[in-house]
Design a protein around this motif. Sequence first.
Motif, mmCIF file in Angstrom:
data_model
loop_
_atom_site.group_PDB
_atom_site.id
_atom_site.type_symbol
_atom_site.label_atom_id
_atom_site.label_comp_id
_atom_site.label_asym_id
_atom_site.label_seq_id
_atom_site.Cartn_x
_atom_site.Cartn_y
_atom_site.Cartn_z
ATOM 1 N N ARG A 27 0.836 -1.215 0.000
ATOM 2 C CA ARG A 27 0.000 0.000 0.000
ATOM 3 C C ARG A 27 0.865 1.257 0.000
ATOM 4 O O ARG A 27 0.488 2.284 -0.580
ATOM 5 C CB ARG A 27 -0.961 -0.014 1.194
ATOM 6 C CG ARG A 27 -2.062 -1.080 1.065
ATOM 7 C CD ARG A 27 -2.995 -1.057 2.257
ATOM 8 N NE ARG A 27 -3.743 0.183 2.352
ATOM 9 C CZ ARG A 27 -4.873 0.429 1.703
ATOM 10 N NH1 ARG A 27 -5.407 -0.494 0.920
ATOM 11 N NH2 ARG A 27 -5.484 1.584 1.842
ATOM 12 N N MET A 60 2.039 1.813 -3.522
ATOM 13 C CA MET A 60 0.950 2.367 -4.354
ATOM 14 C C MET A 60 0.535 3.775 -3.936
ATOM 15 O O MET A 60 -0.308 4.394 -4.590
ATOM 16 C CB MET A 60 -0.289 1.472 -4.290
ATOM 17 C CG MET A 60 -0.271 0.272 -5.216
ATOM 18 S SD MET A 60 0.172 0.619 -6.923
ATOM 19 C CE MET A 60 -1.256 1.473 -7.554
ATOM 20 N N LEU A 111 -1.154 4.500 -1.341
ATOM 21 C CA LEU A 111 -2.432 4.476 -0.614
ATOM 22 C C LEU A 111 -2.204 4.842 0.850
ATOM 23 O O LEU A 111 -3.098 5.377 1.512
ATOM 24 C CB LEU A 111 -3.079 3.093 -0.734
ATOM 25 C CG LEU A 111 -3.511 2.735 -2.163
ATOM 26 C CD1 LEU A 111 -3.806 1.248 -2.295
ATOM 27 C CD2 LEU A 111 -4.730 3.553 -2.581
ATOM 28 N N ALA A 125 0.835 10.783 -6.131
ATOM 29 C CA ALA A 125 -0.550 10.355 -5.878
ATOM 30 C C ALA A 125 -0.762 8.976 -6.499
ATOM 31 O O ALA A 125 -0.138 8.640 -7.510
ATOM 32 C CB ALA A 125 -1.516 11.350 -6.487
ATOM 33 N N THR A 126 -1.664 8.204 -5.900
ATOM 34 C CA THR A 126 -1.917 6.833 -6.360
ATOM 35 C C THR A 126 -2.229 6.748 -7.865
ATOM 36 O O THR A 126 -1.653 5.898 -8.562
ATOM 37 C CB THR A 126 -3.062 6.213 -5.533
ATOM 38 O OG1 THR A 126 -2.666 6.225 -4.161
ATOM 39 C CG2 THR A 126 -3.372 4.799 -5.971
ATOM 40 N N PRO A 127 -3.121 7.596 -8.398
ATOM 41 C CA PRO A 127 -3.414 7.465 -9.837
ATOM 42 C C PRO A 127 -2.183 7.694 -10.711
ATOM 43 O O PRO A 127 -2.029 7.026 -11.738
ATOM 44 C CB PRO A 127 -4.455 8.572 -10.089
ATOM 45 C CG PRO A 127 -5.067 8.821 -8.758
ATOM 46 C CD PRO A 127 -3.974 8.625 -7.766
ATOM 47 N N ASP A 128 -1.290 8.597 -10.284
ATOM 48 C CA ASP A 128 -0.072 8.852 -11.075
ATOM 49 C C ASP A 128 0.860 7.643 -11.023
ATOM 50 O O ASP A 128 1.514 7.305 -12.017
ATOM 51 C CB ASP A 128 0.644 10.099 -10.553
ATOM 52 C CG ASP A 128 -0.237 11.344 -10.684
ATOM 53 O OD1 ASP A 128 -1.084 11.354 -11.603
ATOM 54 O OD2 ASP A 128 -0.104 12.269 -9.872
ATOM 55 N N ALA A 154 -0.141 4.540 -10.636
ATOM 56 C CA ALA A 154 -0.765 3.519 -11.483
ATOM 57 C C ALA A 154 -0.469 3.797 -12.956
ATOM 58 O O ALA A 154 -0.198 2.876 -13.732
ATOM 59 C CB ALA A 154 -2.268 3.486 -11.231
ATOM 60 N N ARG A 155 -0.490 5.064 -13.321
ATOM 61 C CA ARG A 155 -0.299 5.411 -14.729
ATOM 62 C C ARG A 155 1.140 5.219 -15.200
ATOM 63 O O ARG A 155 1.415 5.237 -16.398
ATOM 64 C CB ARG A 155 -0.755 6.858 -14.980
ATOM 65 C CG ARG A 155 -2.271 6.954 -15.012
ATOM 66 C CD ARG A 155 -2.801 8.302 -15.367
ATOM 67 N NE ARG A 155 -4.249 8.243 -15.446
ATOM 68 C CZ ARG A 155 -4.924 7.818 -16.511
ATOM 69 N NH1 ARG A 155 -4.274 7.456 -17.598
ATOM 70 N NH2 ARG A 155 -6.239 7.774 -16.499
ATOM 71 N N TYR A 167 -2.185 -3.046 -9.186
ATOM 72 C CA TYR A 167 -2.279 -3.484 -7.792
ATOM 73 C C TYR A 167 -3.483 -4.393 -7.632
ATOM 74 O O TYR A 167 -4.599 -4.025 -8.016
ATOM 75 C CB TYR A 167 -2.404 -2.238 -6.912
ATOM 76 C CG TYR A 167 -2.669 -2.500 -5.441
ATOM 77 C CD1 TYR A 167 -1.860 -3.347 -4.694
ATOM 78 C CD2 TYR A 167 -3.712 -1.857 -4.780
ATOM 79 C CE1 TYR A 167 -2.091 -3.573 -3.343
ATOM 80 C CE2 TYR A 167 -3.954 -2.061 -3.424
ATOM 81 C CZ TYR A 167 -3.130 -2.923 -2.723
ATOM 82 O OH TYR A 167 -3.368 -3.132 -1.385
ATOM 83 N N LEU A 211 -12.894 -0.845 -17.263
ATOM 84 C CA LEU A 211 -12.416 0.229 -16.407
ATOM 85 C C LEU A 211 -10.891 0.252 -16.341
ATOM 86 O O LEU A 211 -10.285 1.306 -16.216
ATOM 87 C CB LEU A 211 -12.995 0.006 -15.004
ATOM 88 C CG LEU A 211 -13.191 1.207 -14.105
ATOM 89 C CD1 LEU A 211 -14.040 2.256 -14.758
ATOM 90 C CD2 LEU A 211 -13.837 0.755 -12.807
ATOM 91 N N ALA A 212 -10.296 -0.939 -16.428
ATOM 92 C CA ALA A 212 -8.844 -1.030 -16.292
ATOM 93 C C ALA A 212 -8.118 -0.836 -17.616
ATOM 94 O O ALA A 212 -6.896 -0.698 -17.637
ATOM 95 C CB ALA A 212 -8.471 -2.382 -15.696
ATOM 96 N N SER A 213 -8.860 -0.824 -18.724
ATOM 97 C CA SER A 213 -8.196 -0.620 -20.007
ATOM 98 C C SER A 213 -7.968 0.881 -20.200
ATOM 99 O O SER A 213 -8.739 1.697 -19.715
ATOM 100 C CB SER A 213 -9.027 -1.199 -21.149
ATOM 101 O OG SER A 213 -10.151 -0.389 -21.366
ATOM 102 N N ASN A 214 -6.884 1.203 -20.893
ATOM 103 C CA ASN A 214 -6.473 2.612 -20.977
ATOM 104 C C ASN A 214 -7.530 3.514 -21.601
ATOM 105 O O ASN A 214 -7.765 4.618 -21.142
ATOM 106 C CB ASN A 214 -5.170 2.733 -21.768
ATOM 107 C CG ASN A 214 -3.986 2.262 -20.937
ATOM 108 O OD1 ASN A 214 -4.095 2.161 -19.704
ATOM 109 N ND2 ASN A 214 -2.893 1.940 -21.583
ATOM 110 N N ASP A 215 -8.147 3.041 -22.699
ATOM 111 C CA ASP A 215 -9.097 3.921 -23.387
ATOM 112 C C ASP A 215 -10.499 3.321 -23.429
ATOM 113 O O ASP A 215 -11.345 3.753 -24.213
ATOM 114 C CB ASP A 215 -8.601 4.222 -24.813
ATOM 115 C CG ASP A 215 -8.429 2.946 -25.630
ATOM 116 O OD1 ASP A 215 -8.705 1.856 -25.072
ATOM 117 O OD2 ASP A 215 -8.026 3.034 -26.796
#
Lengths: 327, 242
Positions: free
Chosen positions: B51, B54, B56, B75-78, B80-81, B86, B105-109
């Motif tokens: 965590r 990530m 979190l 930040a977590t989203p950054d 992940a990107r 996770y 939801l997990a696919s980029n586009d």
Amino acid sequence: MKTTLARLGGVYLLPVAIGIFTLFLIPTSTWLTLTIAGLAMGMMIFLMASGLSLIFGLMDVLNFGHSAFVSFGAFIAASVLAALSSWVSGGSAALNIAALLLAVAAATTFGAAAGWFFERVVVKPVYKDHLRQILVTMGALIVAEQLILAIWGGVPIAVPRPAVLEGSILIGNVAIETYRVFAFLLGLAVYVAMYLVLRRTRIGLLIRAGVENREMVEALGFRIDRLFIGVFMAGSALAAMGGAMWAGYQALITPTLGAEMMILVFIVVIIGGLGSIEGSLLGAIMVGLTANYVAFLMPKMALASNMILMMAILLWRPYGLKPAVQK
Amino acid sequence: MSAGGSALRLDDVHTDLGQHRILHGVSLDVPEGGVHVLLGRNGAGKTTTLRTIMGLWRARSGAIVFRHHDITAMATPDIARLGIAYVPENMGIFGGLTVEENMRLASNDGSFDKGRLDRIFALFPAMQKFWDKPAHALSGGQKQMLAISRAIIERRDLILIDEPTKGLAPSIIRAMIDAFREIAKETTILLVEQNFLFARSLGATVAVIDDGRIVHTGPMAELAADEALQTRLLSLSLEAHQ
């Protein structure tokens, strides 16, 4: 038995059951009038409640200031209708409707802008702290009510209703108020639009996922705070739209309108289940119908009826009828 | 773990939860490619480590570097990107969404690469079978498969997986081992586990954490061959898991 009921519609049968039950107690023509009034009232409360439910569900934010948007929506719509009085009372149905739509649009736009300001200034500093959320949003509500008093004064304001929506449609010996039909249809259109956004778009998918598990949405690379601003603005705009429609429904408004409606709005959010627009719609329809039927059958119980309804539902389903997250 | 070619490096990371310090200076190198295991007993700090990586939970001090990016304060989203997926201990499945929506939801586009999707269906046929079913209707094992499928629906450089075998039947665990071997051909996996047999069958390297500190690092084969070391480090033996 349980499976059959679920197949037939499950909890969605509840408003139907309420309607059928009261049909035995109320003369048919009166019942029909009350049912339309209940549905219209339910749709207007749905407008006010659906945004709050998503805000609760998505960020766990207790916004007691939500009713400020309802009040401002009502007063802004009243002012726009007053300014367009020649359109409102004129003979042209198109101008009548245009005046009402402009009033609703002005209220909604204000709601969205005020929602952005409210989220950034009042709510953001108190994320994850329920006690402070209650305190600051209640404080903001008091400030908003005082602002309304300062701008529009404390005297009740009469809201002109467009001429084309005055009067009733007569079906046999049943009189159905035109405005109520319009309010019902507008609420239904908003529900369908919200449903399509939530079910058919990527933003909607993110909102539904965020309501279930914010942390995981962030771990997938999405900024939930940005999503939340959008949801907060939309929720505030819908509350203002509901206030605008309610102003026309009541025809006389006071600065405490929002706070008075808030009790019903919270009941709807709790009955429906957090974060669910289907739940909000179901709860709002039940509250609208119950309020109207009980007001006719036992006027002294009108205020208590929805509280009793909420308690009964919570005893049966502690998380509401259709919570977004299944417990 | 190995010093060269790190995919991820933790350097003296301290993490607090409220008044309590959970990580007391965790230092860890996760080499590029393959499966690398972080072993430890309950409460040792395994989940906190993941965590913290990530974002979190925030590291109080120390540094976390992922492929030359200092992600300690990101930040977590950054994070992940940057290409880190996770899979939490509770799987993080969105029960109200369908299997397809969870994956989308997990696919980029929001769209799928057919080749990758076919590979996932080959690894986990249940995902194809329940594609349009709500995720809350899946069994525990199928939910774990969905969580892992979601993590690999796009190419990731590092996948953090927290106790994927918890509560799963042995037959599903065997399927997981095959799947992880396949996934590890294209990405690096940092696997947190208590199940030593599972960890041993997959791990190239191992780090053992106890009381918020790394107490052992090295090749998995070395730990697997030394039962006395296992008992000392983990208070377990292979027999206890057989």
